[in-house]
Scaffold this motif. Sequence first.
Motif, PDB file in Angstrom:
ATOM      1  N   SER A   3       0.830  -1.210   0.000  1.00  0.00           N
ATOM      2  CA  SER A   3       0.000   0.000   0.000  1.00  0.00           C
ATOM      3  C   SER A   3       0.867   1.264   0.000  1.00  0.00           C
ATOM      4  O   SER A   3       0.549   2.241  -0.683  1.00  0.00           O
ATOM      5  CB  SER A   3      -0.946  -0.002   1.204  1.00  0.00           C
ATOM      6  OG  SER A   3      -0.223  -0.074   2.419  1.00  0.00           O
ATOM      7  N   SER A   7       0.908   3.517  -3.433  1.00  0.00           N
ATOM      8  CA  SER A   7       0.389   4.875  -3.225  1.00  0.00           C
ATOM      9  C   SER A   7       1.437   5.918  -3.600  1.00  0.00           C
ATOM     10  O   SER A   7       1.119   6.928  -4.232  1.00  0.00           O
ATOM     11  CB  SER A   7      -0.027   5.065  -1.766  1.00  0.00           C
ATOM     12  OG  SER A   7      -1.054   4.177  -1.416  1.00  0.00           O
ATOM     13  N   LEU A 126      -7.411   4.570  -2.756  1.00  0.00           N
ATOM     14  CA  LEU A 126      -6.336   3.675  -2.327  1.00  0.00           C
ATOM     15  C   LEU A 126      -6.508   3.258  -0.866  1.00  0.00           C
ATOM     16  O   LEU A 126      -6.267   2.093  -0.523  1.00  0.00           O
ATOM     17  CB  LEU A 126      -4.970   4.337  -2.536  1.00  0.00           C
ATOM     18  CG  LEU A 126      -4.520   4.472  -3.994  1.00  0.00           C
ATOM     19  CD1 LEU A 126      -3.399   5.494  -4.126  1.00  0.00           C
ATOM     20  CD2 LEU A 126      -4.104   3.119  -4.549  1.00  0.00           C
ATOM     21  N   TYR A 130      -6.810  -0.683  -0.048  1.00  0.00           N
ATOM     22  CA  TYR A 130      -5.830  -1.409   0.757  1.00  0.00           C
ATOM     23  C   TYR A 130      -6.232  -1.582   2.218  1.00  0.00           C
ATOM     24  O   TYR A 130      -5.631  -2.380   2.924  1.00  0.00           O
ATOM     25  CB  TYR A 130      -4.463  -0.717   0.691  1.00  0.00           C
ATOM     26  CG  TYR A 130      -3.770  -0.931  -0.627  1.00  0.00           C
ATOM     27  CD1 TYR A 130      -3.248  -2.172  -0.963  1.00  0.00           C
ATOM     28  CD2 TYR A 130      -3.660   0.091  -1.545  1.00  0.00           C
ATOM     29  CE1 TYR A 130      -2.622  -2.391  -2.162  1.00  0.00           C
ATOM     30  CE2 TYR A 130      -3.032  -0.111  -2.766  1.00  0.00           C
ATOM     31  CZ  TYR A 130      -2.516  -1.351  -3.067  1.00  0.00           C
ATOM     32  OH  TYR A 130      -1.896  -1.562  -4.259  1.00  0.00           O
ATOM     33  N   VAL A 136      -1.218   4.358   3.252  1.00  0.00           N
ATOM     34  CA  VAL A 136      -1.632   5.032   2.020  1.00  0.00           C
ATOM     35  C   VAL A 136      -1.369   6.536   2.137  1.00  0.00           C
ATOM     36  O   VAL A 136      -0.829   7.147   1.211  1.00  0.00           O
ATOM     37  CB  VAL A 136      -3.116   4.752   1.701  1.00  0.00           C
ATOM     38  CG1 VAL A 136      -3.636   5.678   0.611  1.00  0.00           C
ATOM     39  CG2 VAL A 136      -3.295   3.298   1.281  1.00  0.00           C
TER      40      VAL A 136
END
Length: 192
Positions: A3, A7, A126, A130, A136
């Motif tokens: 993540s 990101s 995101l 996730y 993130v």
Amino acid sequence: MESLWMSTGVVALAEIGDKTQLLAFLLAARFKKPWPIVAGIVVATVLNHALAGLLGAWITTQLGPQVLRWVLGLSFLAMAAWTLIPDKIEDEEAQVAQRLGVFGATFVTFFLAEMGDKTQVATIALAAHYAQAFWVVVGTTLGMLIADVPAVFAGEKLATRIPLRWVHGAAALLFAALGVATLMGLGKSWGL
């Protein structure tokens, strides 16, 4: 950690040529004080993306896994299309910079420019995808800094050397891949 890295990469690519990067160029050219500008970018981005990450985490508690999968998949595909549309800095955002100090102008204009912007929407999606809002937010903030801090120090010379169509295309491909993967049910964080 996926993540964090995803990101960071997605937002760094999406931010190149974005209106906040153009704003970084403008502020650097106008004030010629890079450190207060960078500090304003950091504070505005952390606050804005933290709010977006919290919203993304909240969305995961409100939608069932199947609905969430479709909403996120379609959101990522929409982000892919949106990334291909170049941003322009708005005159009102530039005028705010003239009335406040360097840090204040950067903080206010960046925070406002990020409201509803591609990178804020990406942070929401995101964080929901996730289910790791903290990582993130750290990743999207790093992505913003990777794109915007060089803009502050290098100014417009950097912008003229980067093929923005290619960068936007790469970011769009990443968003599209996330969208397709999500629609195919490859989201491990939901147990699909």
